[in-house]
Design a protein around this motif. Structure first.
Motif, PDB file in Angstrom:
ATOM      1  N   THR A  21      -1.360   2.849   3.853  1.00  0.00           N
ATOM      2  CA  THR A  21      -0.370   3.845   4.273  1.00  0.00           C
ATOM      3  C   THR A  21       0.640   3.241   5.233  1.00  0.00           C
ATOM      4  O   THR A  21       1.850   3.470   5.109  1.00  0.00           O
ATOM      5  CB  THR A  21      -1.062   5.047   4.948  1.00  0.00           C
ATOM      6  OG1 THR A  21      -2.036   5.593   4.045  1.00  0.00           O
ATOM      7  CG2 THR A  21      -0.054   6.128   5.308  1.00  0.00           C
ATOM      8  N   ALA A  22       0.151   2.450   6.187  1.00  0.00           N
ATOM      9  CA  ALA A  22       1.064   1.760   7.108  1.00  0.00           C
ATOM     10  C   ALA A  22       2.013   0.864   6.324  1.00  0.00           C
ATOM     11  O   ALA A  22       3.217   0.787   6.623  1.00  0.00           O
ATOM     12  CB  ALA A  22       0.275   0.953   8.128  1.00  0.00           C
ATOM     13  N   GLY A  23       1.486   0.197   5.311  1.00  0.00           N
ATOM     14  CA  GLY A  23       2.315  -0.669   4.482  1.00  0.00           C
ATOM     15  C   GLY A  23       3.390   0.103   3.735  1.00  0.00           C
ATOM     16  O   GLY A  23       4.530  -0.345   3.621  1.00  0.00           O
ATOM     17  N   ILE A  24       3.035   1.279   3.231  1.00  0.00           N
ATOM     18  CA  ILE A  24       4.007   2.125   2.528  1.00  0.00           C
ATOM     19  C   ILE A  24       5.156   2.502   3.464  1.00  0.00           C
ATOM     20  O   ILE A  24       6.333   2.422   3.098  1.00  0.00           O
ATOM     21  CB  ILE A  24       3.313   3.385   1.965  1.00  0.00           C
ATOM     22  CG1 ILE A  24       2.401   3.003   0.790  1.00  0.00           C
ATOM     23  CG2 ILE A  24       4.337   4.428   1.528  1.00  0.00           C
ATOM     24  CD1 ILE A  24       1.458   4.098   0.350  1.00  0.00           C
ATOM     25  N   TYR A  25       4.824   2.892   4.684  1.00  0.00           N
ATOM     26  CA  TYR A  25       5.864   3.267   5.644  1.00  0.00           C
ATOM     27  C   TYR A  25       6.736   2.075   6.025  1.00  0.00           C
ATOM     28  O   TYR A  25       7.958   2.184   6.117  1.00  0.00           O
ATOM     29  CB  TYR A  25       5.222   3.881   6.902  1.00  0.00           C
ATOM     30  CG  TYR A  25       5.042   5.373   6.802  1.00  0.00           C
ATOM     31  CD1 TYR A  25       5.829   6.251   7.528  1.00  0.00           C
ATOM     32  CD2 TYR A  25       4.070   5.925   5.965  1.00  0.00           C
ATOM     33  CE1 TYR A  25       5.671   7.629   7.427  1.00  0.00           C
ATOM     34  CE2 TYR A  25       3.903   7.299   5.846  1.00  0.00           C
ATOM     35  CZ  TYR A  25       4.717   8.137   6.585  1.00  0.00           C
ATOM     36  OH  TYR A  25       4.554   9.500   6.472  1.00  0.00           O
ATOM     37  N   ALA A 279      -3.633  -0.185  16.010  1.00  0.00           N
ATOM     38  CA  ALA A 279      -4.934  -0.116  15.333  1.00  0.00           C
ATOM     39  C   ALA A 279      -5.049   1.210  14.605  1.00  0.00           C
ATOM     40  O   ALA A 279      -4.651   2.253  15.137  1.00  0.00           O
ATOM     41  CB  ALA A 279      -6.068  -0.270  16.336  1.00  0.00           C
ATOM     42  N   VAL A 280      -5.586   1.172  13.382  1.00  0.00           N
ATOM     43  CA  VAL A 280      -5.632   2.363  12.537  1.00  0.00           C
ATOM     44  C   VAL A 280      -6.949   2.444  11.775  1.00  0.00           C
ATOM     45  O   VAL A 280      -7.620   1.443  11.535  1.00  0.00           O
ATOM     46  CB  VAL A 280      -4.466   2.375  11.519  1.00  0.00           C
ATOM     47  CG1 VAL A 280      -3.130   2.462  12.235  1.00  0.00           C
ATOM     48  CG2 VAL A 280      -4.497   1.112  10.635  1.00  0.00           C
ATOM     49  N   ALA A 294      -7.360   8.520   8.103  1.00  0.00           N
ATOM     50  CA  ALA A 294      -6.869   7.141   8.018  1.00  0.00           C
ATOM     51  C   ALA A 294      -5.403   7.123   7.599  1.00  0.00           C
ATOM     52  O   ALA A 294      -4.598   6.331   8.111  1.00  0.00           O
ATOM     53  CB  ALA A 294      -7.715   6.343   7.028  1.00  0.00           C
ATOM     54  N   VAL A 295      -5.058   7.994   6.665  1.00  0.00           N
ATOM     55  CA  VAL A 295      -3.669   8.102   6.218  1.00  0.00           C
ATOM     56  C   VAL A 295      -2.768   8.509   7.386  1.00  0.00           C
ATOM     57  O   VAL A 295      -1.678   7.953   7.581  1.00  0.00           O
ATOM     58  CB  VAL A 295      -3.551   9.114   5.060  1.00  0.00           C
ATOM     59  CG1 VAL A 295      -2.097   9.505   4.801  1.00  0.00           C
ATOM     60  CG2 VAL A 295      -4.160   8.528   3.793  1.00  0.00           C
ATOM     61  N   GLY A 296      -3.224   9.473   8.186  1.00  0.00           N
ATOM     62  CA  GLY A 296      -2.448   9.886   9.352  1.00  0.00           C
ATOM     63  C   GLY A 296      -2.238   8.739  10.325  1.00  0.00           C
ATOM     64  O   GLY A 296      -1.126   8.523  10.822  1.00  0.00           O
ATOM     65  N   ASP A 297      -3.314   7.982  10.591  1.00  0.00           N
ATOM     66  CA  ASP A 297      -3.202   6.825  11.485  1.00  0.00           C
ATOM     67  C   ASP A 297      -2.174   5.834  10.954  1.00  0.00           C
ATOM     68  O   ASP A 297      -1.330   5.319  11.697  1.00  0.00           O
ATOM     69  CB  ASP A 297      -4.550   6.104  11.594  1.00  0.00           C
ATOM     70  CG  ASP A 297      -5.582   6.878  12.385  1.00  0.00           C
ATOM     71  OD1 ASP A 297      -5.259   7.975  12.876  1.00  0.00           O
ATOM     72  OD2 ASP A 297      -6.714   6.374  12.510  1.00  0.00           O
ATOM     73  N   GLY A 298      -2.265   5.534   9.661  1.00  0.00           N
ATOM     74  CA  GLY A 298      -1.369   4.551   9.058  1.00  0.00           C
ATOM     75  C   GLY A 298       0.080   4.978   9.116  1.00  0.00           C
ATOM     76  O   GLY A 298       0.974   4.168   9.362  1.00  0.00           O
ATOM     77  N   ALA A 299       0.328   6.266   8.894  1.00  0.00           N
ATOM     78  CA  ALA A 299       1.698   6.789   8.953  1.00  0.00           C
ATOM     79  C   ALA A 299       2.278   6.624  10.352  1.00  0.00           C
ATOM     80  O   ALA A 299       3.412   6.179  10.534  1.00  0.00           O
ATOM     81  CB  ALA A 299       1.717   8.259   8.532  1.00  0.00           C
TER      82      ALA A 299
END
Length: 406
Positions: A21-25, A279-280, A294-299
């Motif tokens: 998710t972090a990568g997508i953002y 950190a996520v 986890a998705v929320g953290d990554g975003a």
């Protein structure tokens, strides 16, 4: 062997739900982004047969199928992937380094989503039945699949007993293996009382797992009485292990703040104690470890990393002004007095055409203020030769500004 050094804007350690998710953002923000994953893209979620509580999938989804969608979406935005293990990291300073067997990846921001691993029993044949073959680590994920069945829970801590009670909403019988004497558990007293009163829960005291048995899928857990050493075969449909969880944080020891369990400590923005490092997911000290959280953290971290890099550029090019004189006004747009002072700085800029004046609003982000050591506004900062020369806090007037800008 000399390692090749490659530059990225963002390096993400771990390709689970949070890292993807972090990568997508980051990828969507046009940042050159790399995700390093040592085993399987998608992380532990790929081993979950059915995920029924992730929003947007009313019929449920397989963990592997859901993570494959995450993976494809990240690649769509240009995110690169390396399937390798991270050997070491250097996180201090403006340029962080992430080292693998063959390469050194440099980036201004690093997002850690290295996840963790459930603690195993070490019993015979355990590795044959992990995840979708009968041994599970998540009641929330796999409870529905055990409707009307007999399951075993290993452990007696808060997580084991609370998850065991949750399983009774679906399973016909929940057998709990407890290594302690009759009536003694590691959980809190309220959970203990509720579990002992639950008609669907059965307790096998003084027992530990000796072996796991079955054909292609687990069908029997052989317990051993720790006092008599008697072997007790128990027929089950699934077995849930709740004996602890080990975060993958060994290489960050001494660098990043952790709790006693080794989980990384962050604020609500997923920021660690080192600027530019986030950190996520399951590696973070948090209340609930699920794909949705986890998705929320990554975003949050992906958005934060993009803002951090943007602020780095502003700080270097505009505020530091390549060593030339620079006046910076730190204010909060919500504060009426701070807004009124804007006209003072606009007038100063007009009267000093050769001087750069920057007005930084901390309402949405205080990153630049923190870099200048400013905790609260309004504050004026006079910079020359890339160094802070003087600050004015609180009582800011034309005269005081003129006096420091020399």
């Amino acid at each position: 062997m000399e390692k090749k050094t490659i530059q990225y804007d963002v390096v993400i350690i771990g390709g689970g739900a949070a890292g993807l998710t972090a990568g997508i953002y980051c990828g969507r923000a046009k940042l050159k982004t790399l995700i390093i994953e040592k085993t399987l893209v998608g992380g532990l979620a790929t081993y979950t047969n059915e995920i029924e509580n992730y929003p947007g999938f009313p019929e449920g989804a397989t963990g592997l199928g859901l993570m494959d969608l995450f993976h494809k979406q990240a690649k769509k935005f240009g995110v690169e992937f390396k399937l390798t293990d991270v050997r070491s990291v250097s996180l201090e300073g403006d340029v962080k380094k992430v080292e693998t067997f063959r390469n050194i990846f440099e980036a201004k921001a690093v997002i850690i989503g290295s996840g963790g691993k459930p603690r195993l029993t070490g019993a015979k044949n355990e590795e044959l039945y992990l995840y979708d073959k009968g041994i599970s680590f998540c009641a929330t994920c796999d409870a529905a699949a055990n409707t009307g069945k007999t399951v075993m829970v290993i452990g007696s801590g808060d997580a084991a007993i609370e998850e065991g009670m949750f399983l009774t909403k679906f399973a016909d019988k929940v057998i709990v293996s407890v290594m302690h004497e009759n009536g003694k558990m590691d959980c809190n007293e309220i959970a203990k009382a509720q579990a002992l009163a639950n008609p669907k829960m059965e307790f096998m005291w003084n027992t530990v797992v000796d072996s796991f048995e079955g054909e292609e899928r687990l069908s029997t857990v052989v317990l051993k009485n720790v006092k008599t050493e008697e072997k007790i075969p128990v027929t089950v449909d699934s077995c849930f292990l709740f004996i602890g969880y080990l975060p993958n944080t060994e290489i960050f020891q001494g660098m990043l703040d952790m709790n006693r369990g080794g989980y990384l400590i962050t604020n609500e923005r997923m920021e660690t104690n080192i600027p530019g490092v986030y950190a996520v997911g399951d590696v973070r000290d948090k209340f609930l470890k699920q794909v949705a959280t986890a998705v929320g953290d990554g975003a949050v971290a992906g958005y934060g990393a993009e803002k951090y890099l943007s602020e780095c550029e502003i700080f270097e090019q505009q505020i530091m002004n390549e060593g030339n004189p620079s006046l910076v006004y730190i204010y909060n747009a919500v504060d009426a007095h701070s807004r009124e002072l804007l006209s003072v700085f606009k007038e100063f800029e007009q009267n000093h055409s050769g001087m750069r004046v920057s007005c930084i609003d901390t309402y949405k982000s205080d990153g630049l203020a923190k870099r200048l050591g400013v905790q609260n506004g309004p504050c004026a900062v006079w910079i020359k030769d890339c160094k802070i020369q003087e600050k004015i806090d609180g009582d800011i007037t034309k005269e005081r500004i003129e006096s420091i800008c020399k």
